[in-house]
Design a protein around this motif. Structure first.
Motif, PDB file in Angstrom:
ATOM      1  N   ASP A  19     -21.135  37.970 -23.377  1.00  0.00           N
ATOM      2  CA  ASP A  19     -21.293  39.351 -23.066  1.00  0.00           C
ATOM      3  C   ASP A  19     -19.943  39.985 -23.607  1.00  0.00           C
ATOM      4  O   ASP A  19     -18.930  40.327 -22.924  1.00  0.00           O
ATOM      5  CB  ASP A  19     -21.121  39.864 -21.717  1.00  0.00           C
ATOM      6  CG  ASP A  19     -20.765  41.129 -21.235  1.00  0.00           C
ATOM      7  OD1 ASP A  19     -21.234  42.120 -22.127  1.00  0.00           O
ATOM      8  OD2 ASP A  19     -20.618  41.216 -20.057  1.00  0.00           O
ATOM      9  N   GLY A  70     -34.199  48.897 -26.026  1.00  0.00           N
ATOM     10  CA  GLY A  70     -35.362  48.488 -27.051  1.00  0.00           C
ATOM     11  C   GLY A  70     -36.664  48.841 -26.797  1.00  0.00           C
ATOM     12  O   GLY A  70     -37.011  49.473 -25.743  1.00  0.00           O
ATOM     13  N   ASP A  75     -37.516  45.389 -22.139  1.00  0.00           N
ATOM     14  CA  ASP A  75     -36.204  46.558 -21.948  1.00  0.00           C
ATOM     15  C   ASP A  75     -36.511  47.715 -21.199  1.00  0.00           C
ATOM     16  O   ASP A  75     -37.353  48.580 -21.507  1.00  0.00           O
ATOM     17  CB  ASP A  75     -36.211  47.302 -23.764  1.00  0.00           C
ATOM     18  CG  ASP A  75     -35.736  46.225 -24.540  1.00  0.00           C
ATOM     19  OD1 ASP A  75     -34.784  45.570 -24.320  1.00  0.00           O
ATOM     20  OD2 ASP A  75     -36.360  45.779 -25.879  1.00  0.00           O
ATOM     21  N   GLY A 151     -27.849  47.560 -26.589  1.00  0.00           N
ATOM     22  CA  GLY A 151     -26.947  46.456 -26.478  1.00  0.00           C
ATOM     23  C   GLY A 151     -26.410  45.813 -27.735  1.00  0.00           C
ATOM     24  O   GLY A 151     -25.519  44.964 -27.827  1.00  0.00           O
TER      25      GLY A 151
END
Ligand code: ATP
Ligand code: MG
Length: 416
Positions: A19, A70, A75, A151
């Motif tokens: 991350d 997405g 998503d 993301g």
């Protein structure tokens, strides 16, 4: 103004993707003076995302969700935000047109799934997409804000910079800047550093207690690279914050003296290189247990050719004797270290010779315990050896030897 970060994606929990988005967003928030007390990661599960957003809004003014925008079924950040807001998702015609154009422009036909990305919670402000196909979102819930960005790191960064940070700053109504500078030290324990800076830390605490603006100081251990002392100040403008840090930096440098070898990205080899350059001196290195680590670090510095002649790896005793003229007797000794330093300076025609010989382990050598290391230094008007007793495994001993040798040279260059 408080804002937290919620990174969405099961891959983040499984360790498949690190991350880095949260770290980057944290840095951006700090740079504009927005407090950020929590960073949370959550998988692609609507109930849990909803739960995280609600938690965030209960303790902060805003939350930035990244990821899960997405076109695929997993998503679901949009759905989760709509649920928190208590509104339905609706197709945004402008976004739909733009998505169709992006696909048309790439000569691809659009999967029907891609239209999902044109669905936005009713009432949301759309952050138009310029890079990918997913738009970002700004949603208000009373006086709180929910932001959603993709993301994919470069899409995320672009949107945070263009739309999210400006909106947060506008919402907060107070523009503050955080400025920080990290001083890098070597050779002192964290407790010793804290003791040396105790009076300073007390003074800063008193200033804060009196309601005055004052920088904060944090110690960060960074393994074999020493301990960092980070000074951070928050003020209305960048210049004011930088000045506060500057004053504190001067005071700390005064107290810590030569233990400070650099600031921010300046590492030990950069510090050594700039001292050599300033004095117009050249360096040659002879390495036994470090096998080229010192030479590798030095050659990583841009412009090293101005002051670095080279490093010889002389591992076997025979190599030390035949290449550098080390005499008979034990090779882990002060005499051998100084002879190596003298020999390499003469072989490579350098002003200074630096040498390392020692026992990296795992077994002792010539009756000398693991971690026994001699550093030899020739030049600057003297020839000297320094004995180290290092702890750790083979790799740690090699790494610490390398940086210790560079530090010894640095201190000598400061003094001589
Ligand atoms: P897309 O339209 O590409 O599906 P998205 O908003 O749905 O975008 P994700 O599917 O969550 O984003 O992530 C896409 C990719 O971006 C991930 O596979 C990963 O490589 C990267 N990514 C996602 N989140 C992070 C994060 N927090 N830190 C670093 N990289 C990330
Ligand atoms: Mg995705």
């Amino acid at each position: 103004m408080r804002c937290e970060v919620l990174a969405v994606g099961t891959e983040l929990l499984l360790g498949q993707v690190v991350d880095t988005n949260s770290a980057w967003i944290g840095e951006q928030l700090a740079s504009v003076g927005i407090d950020s007390y929590f960073q949370v990661k959550v998988g692609d599960n609507q109930a849990r995302i909803v739960d995280c957003i609600r938690h965030a809004l209960a303790r902060s003014d805003a939350v930035i969700c990244c990821g899960g925008l997405g076109p695929t079924q997993d998503d679901i950040t949009r759905e989760a935000i709509a649920e928190v807001l208590g509104v339905p998702l609706e197709i945004d015609d402008e976004v739909a047109v733009r998505i169709e154009q992006i696909f048309g422009g790439r000569g691809r036909t659009m999967a029907i799934n891609n239209l999902r990305q044109a669905e936005v919670p009713r009432g949301a402000i759309v952050i138009p997409q310029v890079r990918g196909t997913a738009p970002g979102l700004i949603c208000r819930l009373g006086d709180r804000s929910i932001y959603a960005v993709p993301g994919v790191p470069h899409e995320m960064r672009e949107m945070i910079g263009r739309a999210v940070i400006p909106d947060l700053v506008a919402q907060s109504g107070e523009a503050a800047t955080i400025f920080s500078r990290t001083l890098r030290t070597w050779g002192l324990a964290e407790s010793t550093l804290a003791e040396m800076l105790a009076a300073r830390l007390d003074a800063l605490d008193r200033a804060v207690a009196d309601g005055r603006l004052a920088p904060t100081i944090a110690f960060l251990a960074s393994g074999i690279e020493g301990i960092k002392v980070r000074i951070t100040a928050k003020a209305k403008g960048a210049q004011e914050a930088a000045e506060m840090v500057g004053v504190e930096e001067a005071a700390i440098r005064e107290l810590l003296g030569s233990a400070v070898f650099g600031a921010d990205e300046e590492n030990m080899e950069v510090a050594v290189g700039s001292l050599l350059l300033k004095r117009d001196l050249t360096l040659a290195v002879a390495e036994s247990l470090t096998g080229g680590l010192v030479g590798s670090r030095l050659t990583a510095v841009p412009g090293a050719s101005d002051w670095f002649k080279g490093a010889l790896v002389v591992y076997a005793s025979e190599a030390k004797r035949s290449l550098l003229g080390v005499g008979d007797g034990p090779v882990v000794s002060e005499r051998a270290a100084v002879e190596m330093a003298t020999g390499v300076a003469s072989t490579l025609a350098a002003d200074i010779g630096l040498a390392l010989t020692g026992v990296a382990g795992p077994t002792e050598q010539d009756g000398q315990p693991v971690g026994t290391v001699w550093i030899g230094l020739w030049g600057l008007g003297a020839a000297q050896g320094r004995l180290l007793h290092l702890a750790g495994d083979r790799e740690q001993i090699r790494q610490i030897s390398a940086i210790s040798a560079l530090d010894l040279l640095r201190r000598q260059l400061l003094e001589a």
